[in-house]
Design a protein around this motif. Structure first.
Motif, PDB file in Angstrom:
ATOM      1  N   CYS A 200       0.831  -1.217   0.000  1.00 26.02           N
ATOM      2  CA  CYS A 200       0.000   0.000   0.000  1.00 26.02           C
ATOM      3  C   CYS A 200       0.858   1.256   0.000  1.00 26.02           C
ATOM      4  N   GLN A 201       1.996   1.178   0.683  1.00 28.03           N
ATOM      5  CA  GLN A 201       2.893   2.340   0.732  1.00 28.03           C
ATOM      6  C   GLN A 201       3.422   2.666  -0.664  1.00 28.03           C
ATOM      7  N   ASP A 204       0.625   4.149  -2.730  1.00 28.25           N
ATOM      8  CA  ASP A 204       0.358   5.548  -2.387  1.00 28.25           C
ATOM      9  C   ASP A 204       1.404   6.479  -2.994  1.00 28.25           C
ATOM     10  N   SER A 207       0.726   7.052  -6.523  1.00 26.58           N
ATOM     11  CA  SER A 207      -0.462   7.875  -6.765  1.00 26.58           C
ATOM     12  C   SER A 207      -0.240   9.358  -6.491  1.00 26.58           C
ATOM     13  N   GLU A 208       0.877   9.701  -5.832  1.00 28.57           N
ATOM     14  CA  GLU A 208       1.134  11.112  -5.520  1.00 28.57           C
ATOM     15  C   GLU A 208       1.358  11.926  -6.785  1.00 28.57           C
TER      16      GLU A 208
END
Length: 758
Positions: A200-201, A204, A207-208
């Motif tokens: 998930c990290q 994320d 996705s930034e």
């Protein structure tokens, strides 16, 4: 995709194409001398560790390997294992050959190395890919971004994420950007090793705003990881996030979610997701349908699974052996073995080769609901004829069948013959457990102990099932002390008791009148994290009712509902008995409904609802009980009250009511109930409907029957009515003496039309 769905043709093609460099650099004429020995050796136990076999494979050409696969085309599992071993062997052989070339001053080109890396990535051979990387560096080649991307992907697929991270750092040092493909591989790697926090990290960070972005594959990989971990809510939230990020869920995305839902036993929700999938322009593939069919069959929804199967074929998709096996298993579990054999015929007709699991499902069906041991032995002979080697599951089913039919001596003889076979590998005590259970129920514990001795002689360790069988056997004879001795023994042997073990002991204490000990054991069970099931709760409730402590009985019900364990008919019957006849508990669950008055109904509704039971469940329970004891008018009044409150009995209750009305010859009431069911969107199973048709036909209710048929077909949404009408016409007009013969003719006709039994 499940490994057993790989087609044998694909295996052969891959041997020729997945490592094209092999035949280019190391091609040798086919060595036919290795084919027959290899074919024989791969049928022996633990053949993968056989050094002689590995030596044969290392000298085998791709053509010879394909020939071995074709000789065992009826055993897909075996072929897949051999394919993997031979392909890996070919890859390693190629790499060794490259070393030999280097010693003689020859080398290979960069494109060849790059192609080899891609092939190894597809095979999930991360370490071998790393070995090739080292050779490339040693030969002086400068790797490009595509090579590093392939290498990271190969390592992540194999679960070597830390090594992959090292190469990602190398990519950054060389001035390349970490693109979506490399980052997605990292997400895949973390999901593979179950590290969802880091997965998930990475997601994320992708996705930034200044990240590399995410695509449909990234979303699907993480959704799959969440589903595998049982985190369905987060998986669905991620699917919704796809639209926000401009990504569209693919067929694979939906299929992953559908599997996650089906694994949780929520097929109704899975069907809704299928509707959404189609509405959004994603066509379900064969794998999607197979998952749904398997899920529906596991929940006993065989008619719905059959409808899904027909839809699949109508859409032009080819069912695999996994699809057929799931449906066959569903039919056999419901005792509809004829339909299972019909599907077997269809498999062979469609060139979808039956495998060992196919025959095992049919074998279990014949031995478990049917008890047809002669046919089961005939099926065993058919397997031998088709060169499909029976395995532990096959023999266990036969032994269990003998035991269930009281032929224990035959079972013992069969076990001795089977265990003596050198070709059979035992993975557990399954075969022995059937006989231990039979001896325990017959109070022959000496013979049960002797069977355990045989088990240990075969180097097989008793399982939790073995111990539980013995504990339950001693409890049933009232010997609670011996049960406790076995219970302590299993703990000393590091065999953790399960819910069935505890339930057997709780029942043993209750039967001996030791309610306090039963309650203490129940608390111990919960403290150890073993969740009680409906039987455990019901045993305690009945024990409290018998002792006259109705308040504690309802408190157990409250705990039961809080822990999301659905009360069944027996649970509620025990409580109703306690409410009506106080300490005097009758043997029959239905006797209480003869004595029940309107005040009891009101009191029971209020009390059961207060302790957490759903109103619909209480109504259904009371209505079914009233019908069972012939209090139909009062049952009808309760139905009207139920409908007034916005509820209607479920399909299980309705089916029981229809069966009762038919037995009592109340056909007008049957018609009324059928129409009520249709109006509320409930459809009786086709099996029940056929029984109703028979009963109506015997009473000469032809006009009522025709109206009912028309309603059934209309409400079922049957498009092709001709095939179904043929079957229904038979039901109406058949001569009872020739029924079996005529039924087989109809089944054969439907089979020739490529339609399974409806």
């Amino acid at each position: 995709m499940l490994i057993s769905t790989i087609k044998l043709q694909t295996l052969s093609v891959k041997l020729y194409h997945i490592l094209p460099l092999v035949s280019h650099f190391t091609h040798k004429p086919s060595n036919h001398d290795t084919i027959n020995p290899t074919s024989t050796l791969i049928k022996s136990p633990n053949w993968e560790q056989n050094k002689h076999l590995r030596s044969l494979i290392s000298h085998m050409s791709p053509e010879s390997a394909c020939k071995v696969i074709s000789l065992h085309s009826n055993n897909i599992q075996l072929c897949v294992k051999f394919f993997k071993l031979s392909t890996v062997t070919e890859a390693l052989r190629l790499i060794n050959f490259l070393d030999d070339m280097r010693d003689y001053g020859f080398g290979i080109s960069y494109p060849c190395y790059s192609t080899l890396l891609m092939c190894l990535s597809k095979l999930k051979l991360g370490l071998t890919a790393f070995s090739v990387y080292k050779r490339m560096v040693k030969d002086g080649f400068v790797l490009g971004l595509i090579d590093y991307t392939t290498l990271v992907n190969a390592l992540c697929k194999s679960g070597f994420v830390r090594a992959a991270e090292m190469f990602v750092s190398r990519v950054v040092q060389l001035g390349y950007d970490v693109d979506v493909h490399i980052a997605t591989s990292l997400v895949l790697g973390y999901c593979t090793i179950g590290d969802l926090i880091h997965a998930c990290q990475v997601f994320d960070e992708m996705s930034e705003r200044d990240g590399c972005g995410v695509n449909e594959v990234t979303f699907t990989v993480l959704i799959h990881g969440l589903c595998e971990a049982g985190r369905l809510i987060e998986a669905f939230e991620l699917k919704e996030q796809m639209a926000v990020d401009g990504c569209r869920p693919s067929t694979r995305t939906y299929t992953v979610l559908i599997k996650g839902i089906c694994d949780m036993g929520l097929t109704d929700k899975a069907m809704c997701l299928l509707d959404e999938m189609v509405k959004n322009g994603c066509d379900p593939n064969a794998h999607t349908f197979t998952i749904l069919i398997d899920g529906l069959c596991r929940e006993g929804k065989i008619d719905e699974a059959n409808g899904m199967f027909r839809k699949m074929m109508k859409d032009g998709l080819t069912p695999s052996s996994v699809t057929f096996n799931a449906l066959i298993n569903g039919y056999c579990k419901q005792g509809r073995v004829v339909s299972g054999f019909e599907l077997l015929a269809m498999m062979e007709k469609r060139n979808s080769r039956p495998n060992i699991r196919t025959y095992n499902e049919l074998m279990e069906g014949l031995c478990r609901i049917e008890g047809k041991l002669d046919q089961a032995n005939g099926l065993l002979g058919l397997m031998m004829k088709k060169v499909i080697s029976p395995d532990e599951v096959t023999f266990t089913a036969l032994i269990n069948g003998y035991c269930k039919n009281g032929k224990i001596e035959n079972a013992v003889m069969f076990l001795d013959t089977t265990v003596g076979s050198k070709n059979l590998t035992l993975t557990g005590p399954h075969m022995f457990n059937s006989l231990i259970d039979a001896f325990s129920k017959d109070n022959k514990f000496g013979l049960a102990n002797a069977m355990i001795g045989k088990m240990l002689k075969c180097c097989v360790t008793p399982s939790v099932v073995t111990y539980t069988i013995l504990i339950d056997g001693f409890c049933q004879t009232g010997n609670i002390n011996r049960s406790l001795e076995v219970f302590e023994l299993m703990k000393r042997c590091n065999c953790a008791p399960n819910v069935y073990t505890f339930t057997a002991l709780v029942n043993g204490f209750c039967q001996c009148g030791s309610l306090e000990e039963a309650v203490e054991l129940f608390k111990t069970m919960c403290n150890l994290g073993v969740s009680p099931n409906v039987i455990t709760y019901t045993i305690l409730i009945r024990a409290y009712v018998k002792s006259g402590d109705l308040e504690h009985a309802f408190e157990i019900l409250n705990d039961m509902v809080k822990n999301k364990c659905q009360p069944n008919f027996e649970t509620l019957s025990a409580l109703l008995e306690g409410l009506i006849i106080s300490k005097s508990v009758t043997d029959s669950s239905f006797t209480v409904f003869k004595e029940m008055g309107s005040t009891h109904v009101v009191e029971f509704l209020e009390k059961a609802e207060k302790y957490g039971v759903g109103v619909s469940d209480i109504y259904s329970f009371l209505i079914m009980g009233l019908y069972k004891v012939g209090r139909i008018l009062e049952g009808d009044e309760l139905v009207q009250e139920m409908v007034k409150d916005g509820y209607f009995p479920d399909i299980y209750v309705c089916s029981h009511i229809l069966e009762y009305l038919c037995k009592q010859g109340k056909y007008d009431d049957c018609v009324v109930w059928m129409k009520l069911m249709f109006d509320h969107g409930l459809m009786p199973s086709f099996g029940l409907y056929c029984c109703l048709v028979h009963d109506f036909q015997k009473e000469g209710k032809i006009h009522e029957l025709q109206d009912l048929m028309s309603d059934y077909l209309s409400k079922s949404g049957v498009e092709d009515r001709d095939g179904v009408s043929t079957y229904m016409d038979f039901l109406v007009n058949c001569d009872e003496h020739d029924e079996c013969f005529e039924l087989l003719k109809v089944v054969e006709k439907l089979s020739n039309q490529d339609r399974p039994a409806i």
